[in-house]
Design an enzyme around this catalytic site. Structure first.
Site, PDB file in Angstrom:
ATOM      1  CD  GLU B 498      96.234  98.182 113.243  1.00 20.36           C
ATOM      2  OE1 GLU B 498      95.771  97.493 112.334  1.00 20.36           O
ATOM      3  OE2 GLU B 498      97.309  97.925 113.806  1.00 20.36           O
ATOM      4  CB  SER B 528     101.748 101.031 116.615  1.00 25.30           C
ATOM      5  OG  SER B 528     102.016 102.166 115.831  1.00 25.30           O
ATOM      6  CD  GLU B 529      99.802  95.585 113.815  1.00 22.56           C
ATOM      7  OE1 GLU B 529     100.917  96.129 113.629  1.00 22.56           O
ATOM      8  OE2 GLU B 529      98.893  95.619 112.976  1.00 22.56           O
ATOM      9  CB  ALA B 553      95.439  85.513 113.869  1.00 25.06           C
ATOM     10  CG  ASP B 554      97.538  86.342 109.115  1.00 20.61           C
ATOM     11  OD1 ASP B 554      97.919  85.411 108.409  1.00 20.61           O
ATOM     12  OD2 ASP B 554      96.330  86.514 109.405  1.00 20.61           O
ATOM     13  CB  ILE B 556     100.273  87.185 116.344  1.00 19.93           C
ATOM     14  CG1 ILE B 556      98.853  87.170 116.901  1.00 19.93           C
ATOM     15  CG2 ILE B 556     101.248  86.553 117.328  1.00 19.93           C
ATOM     16  CD1 ILE B 556      98.300  85.771 117.141  1.00 19.93           C
ATOM     17  CG  HIS B 596      95.822  89.533 105.334  1.00 21.52           C
ATOM     18  ND1 HIS B 596      97.074  89.894 104.945  1.00 21.52           N
ATOM     19  CD2 HIS B 596      95.244  90.660 105.808  1.00 21.52           C
ATOM     20  CE1 HIS B 596      97.250  91.192 105.153  1.00 21.52           C
ATOM     21  NE2 HIS B 596      96.157  91.681 105.686  1.00 21.52           N
TER      22      HIS B 596
END
Lengths: 79, 817
Positions: B498, B528-529, B553-554, B556, B596
């Site tokens: 992103e 869209s992880e 990292a949150d 994930i 976050h």
């Protein structure tokens, strides 16, 4: 006739200073409100600072590569 | 440039109506005589035979599961049996319209798709090509077995035995299985026939196929990627992410080689998602094909086709394939068919009636197709029966051979029992075999690079004073330099996530790259992880080396399956046939509260198959990133947002040229004698502060920066503990189940005799991360570190505690904290 200052703006509470990348207008140049005068770089972004008013650049108080703190007067415009 | 697309408020706000293309449903009406004329009798007979092969294969498995025997074989097959009996026409029809260079990515119910693709590829490849392929696989071991133990055949017959034996041996977990027994029933694949990994996670193949399509487009290949998942997968978010990704507007509007991704979303719609009825119960759509309207004006060329007729399916796939090669994708096919077999062998059909099963039995694809070929005069009954007998005889021989451990032995586990473990990582690096295209501009003229050239490489001036991050190379710059170097020399590296392009990533690591690389090398991904990671995996399977970013990292969690079940697994599940050289960057935040600011490095380290690095200095960041980008194995890079402006304090400076720091080697950052402190990530800096203060009290800390979590060389830590006898581990992760706990346990085990006190883990408490003003009571602070050193490790009962941690860990644990 008024003297309007262009200051190094607040860019979020993590940014305390920025470096001058380029000076796009010199003393005596005519500028319109919104026209770019100075390019700065913070650790995260590069951005242009715009003239706060239409008029003539009276003074440029910085040089390329200077590191300036938030709130520093960068240039003065006479309207 | 995104700026070139002007969003006009007048035009945007004008009244209009949205219309979409109408969706054909069962429009196929070609007479069999016409198909006969166009395709020839052989192709039609092969289609029938291929369906018979699939039916015989799966009937054999069904028989083993239910009765313990099949034909002449008695064998207890212990693995899964997700059978597609009744769905053969869908698989065979699709394969008829695909070339070996078209790649399918299937589901847990994929024996039929795999066999159909293989059988079709065998028809299309010449004998020489087949021989080369079979000789190359596993040094020819499977081929030798087939030649020795199955009835004498050559050419295509031999290749069919190879195909059947490779799959069945894989299901029986034998060394000569296509994936060395590491995949099994739901995952078997064989890439030379265009059959790519099949996936036990519903819908997971959609994103991976999309990534394959991305790399096919990047390379300008004349082929397509096919996501073969079921109707139930339309309920999975990652499938929608993949559909959107494949049709991103930028492919048409901003990329030089205009055209959408060549991805066919082939939904084998058997009306049931295990025991839930899709149309009518668990889904919103009435007909699956309608979902195309939700995405694009062209409705993704969606069509519903008759999956009981191989020719209807072949016709549709052929037409969609051409649209995809013309850059007009993505395309959706809703292929309606019926699964006579249960979802698995424990399925007692509680969710459907006998009447319904019988009604579909009356339109059984094999019986119906056979009858129509007979009616058309293409086949006579005696010949049809002979074909069936041949198929059954071949299957009996294959089953007998595959089950026999003397012919197909199980894989060895190695003398130490860690044989499977050694398949997890190759530890290899494969340099590019071609040059990258010239960058869009002279790198020396890019503002970021020009400015970096003027910066100090070290973080302190001649007087020892800290230099501003505007005038010294920071951790952000270290990452940038390694990435820039790799991207300039390696055309396989593509960078996305992103805000990666114009913005340069939310934290400015990529700033400057957009001036150098076109959109196919650096682009903005949607939020869209799951698709970001899944497409990276698919592109890597096809030869790309994606560097992707999850902003925090949150996030994930949004890519949990893709990171933990896909990225981590395919190296070993493929028995080393696939490398997955993907680098995933994720920042660890702070000041933004509970969602976050979490250090989830331990979560990632818990799942086998991922290399994990967490650099804390600019020099380490540059060298470790260079290693990550060169690695053939997946690497997750954790980066603390608090350290992006960190300048180099430990070395003379960050070297200008490219260099690599090996992943897995901790680094002694400060030599001391009383207590070893092992830090993970940014905790290095509060520990340094504490060390200064403790030195004044005569306590000397030896500080070791872990730098990597997986792999991890305990050597330097054990040596240090042998000297100090005391160990403190400091990490920002919640203590419970953290990686620091793993380190502490192992050091206790391996250095027990040297320890003067039990190792102590100082992490974050087991509750939510508070916002900025309260973080000092959450993340370990210098005072907390001093307290832990003095009380727990130095045993100073009189120590005056100055940190905020005065709680009782055992009492908190009883409350779930």
């Amino acid at each position: 006739m008024a003297r309007i200052e262009l200051r190094m703006p607040e860019l979020g509470n993590e940014i305390t200073e920025a470096q001058i990348d380029a000076i796009l207008k010199g003393t005596g140049d005519m500028v319109s409100e919104g026209e770019e005068i100075v390019t700065i770089t913070t650790p995260k972004v590069t951005m242009d600072l715009e003239a706060p008013a239409t008029g003539t650049v009276l003074e440029v108080l910085i040089e390329v590569d200077d590191i300036v703190a938030v709130g520093t007067v960068l240039a003065v415009i006479e309207t | 440039m995104a700026k070139s697309i002007h969003i006009d408020p007048i035009a945007t706000r004008s009244p209009t109506e949205l219309a979409s293309k109408r969706i054909p449903v069962h429009a196929y009406a070609r007479a069999l005589a016409d198909e006969h004329r166009v395709r020839g009798a052989d192709a039609l007979l092969e289609a029938l035979r291929h369906m018979m092969v699939i039916r015989a294969f799966e009937s054999g498995i069904a028989s083993l599961k239910s009765t313990g025997s099949y034909g002449d074989l008695t064998y207890a097959y212990k693995g899964p049996a997700h059978l597609s009996i009744g769905q053969e026409a869908a698989a065979v029809g699709a394969a008829m319209a695909l070339t070996p260079e078209d790649h399918i990515f299937g589901s847990h119910r994929s024996h039929g798709e795999f066999l159909a693709k293989g059988l079709a590829a065998i028809q299309m490849l010449g004998d020489n090509a087949l021989t080369t392929i079979m000789e190359a696989h596993g040094d020819g071991a499977l081929l030798r077995t087939v030649e020795t133990h199955l009835p004498d055949e050559s050419g295509r017959g031999l290749a069919e035995n190879f195909l059947l034996m490779g799959l069945l041996a894989e299901m029986f977990m034998r060394e000569i299985g296509f994936n060395g027994g590491m995949g099994g029933s739901m995952h078997a694949f064989f890439t030379p026939f265009g059959a790519y990994p099949n996936n036990a996670i519903v819908g997971a193949s959609a994103g991976i196929a999309t990534g394959a399509g991305l790399w096919m487009k990047s390379e300008g290949r004349d082929s397509i990627a096919v996501s073969m998942v079921g109707d139930g997968a339309t309920g999975c978010g990652p499938v929608w992410e993949a559909l959107n990704f494949a049709g991103m507007a930028q492919f048409e509007r901003l990329w030089d080689n205009a055209g959408f991704l060549p991805v066919l979303f082939f939904f084998t719609n058997n009306f049931y998602a295990m025991g839930g009825q899709t149309s009518g119960e668990t889904m919103s759509w009435d007909r699956l094909a309608r979902i195309g309207v939700g995405l694009r004006e062209d409705a993704c060329h969606a069509e519903t086709v008759d999956g009981t007729n191989p020719l209807a399916v072949a016709d549709a796939v052929q037409r969609k394939r051409q649209l995809l090669l013309d850059g007009k994708g993505p395309a959706i096919l809703d292929v309606e068919c019926y699964r006579f077999s249960g979802h698995s062998t424990t399925d007692v059909n509680a969710y459907r009636t006998k009447n319904e099963i019988a009604a579909w039995g009356a339109v059984d694809p094999i019986g119906t197709f056979r009858e129509s070929l007979v009616a058309e005069g293409i086949l006579d009954t005696a010949t049809a029966d002979a074909i069936q007998s041949d198929v059954d005889a071949r299957m009996n021989a294959v089953f007998m051979a595959a089950a026999d451990p003397a012919i197909a032995p199980p894989p060895g586990l190695g003398s130490d029992g860690a044989g499977i473990g050694r398949k997890m990582f190759t530890g290899s690096e494969t340099p590019p075999d071609r040059h990258a295209p010239e960058p869009l501009a002279d790198p020396a003229k890019v503002v970021r690079i020009r400015k970096n050239a003027k910066k100090s490489r070290g973080g302190r001036d001649a007087n020892g004073e800290l230099i501003s991050p505007l005038k010294a190379i920071t951790l952000r710059d270290g990452l940038f330099e390694a990435i820039l170097h790799a991207a300039l020399i390696d055309p396989r590296i593509i960078i996305y996530g992103e805000e990666c392009r114009e913005w340069g990533g939310a934290f400015g690591v990529y700033r400057g790259l957009a001036d150098l690389f076109p959109h196919d090398r650096v682009f903005n991904a949607p939020i869209s992880e799951a698709a970001i990671v899944a497409t990276a995996i698919g592109a890597a399977m096809e030869g790309g080396r994606p560097l992707v970013e999850l902003m925090y990292a949150d996030f994930i969690g949004r890519a949990g399956d893709e990171l933990f079940n896909q990225l981590a697994k395919w190296q070993a599940m493929s028995n080393g046939l696939l490398n997955i050289p993907v680098v995933v960057r994720c920042s660890v935040g702070s000041k933004y509260g509970a969602q976050h600011s979490q250090d989830w490095s331990g979560l990632a380290a818990h799942v086998p198959g991922l290399k994990i690095i967490y650099p804390a200095t600019p020099r380490d960041a540059k060298g470790l990133m260079a290693s990550a980008l060169a690695s053939d194995n997946p690497v997750i890079v954790f980066e603390s947002q608090r350290l992006y402006d960190q300048v180099e304090l430990f070395q003379d400076g960050v070297p200008e040229g490219n260099y690599k720091i090996p992943i897995g080697v901790p680094d002694i950052k400060h030599v001391g004698s009383d207590v070893t402190v092992l830090t993970i990530g940014p905790t290095l800096y509060p520990v340094l502060e504490a060390a200064d203060s403790l030195a004044g009290r005569g306590v000397s800390l030896e500080i070791i920066d872990a730098r990597s979590l997986v792999p991890f060389d305990y050597g330097p830590v054990l040596e240090s503990v042998a000297k100090t006898g005391r160990l403190l581990l400091v990490s920002e992760a919640c203590e419970r189940g953290s990686f620091a706990m793993t380190l502490a346990t192992n050091v206790t085990r391996f250095a027990f005799d040297a320890l003067k006190a039990p190792p102590r883990v100082l992490g974050s408490p087991n509750w939510i991360v508070p916002g900025a003003d309260l973080e000092h009571g959450y993340f370990p602070q210098p005072f907390d570190i001093e307290d832990a050193v003095m009380t727990d490790l130095m045993g100073d009962a009189g120590h005056n505690r100055t940190g905020s941690r005065r709680w009782d860990d055992l009492a908190l644990a009883r409350s779930g904290l």
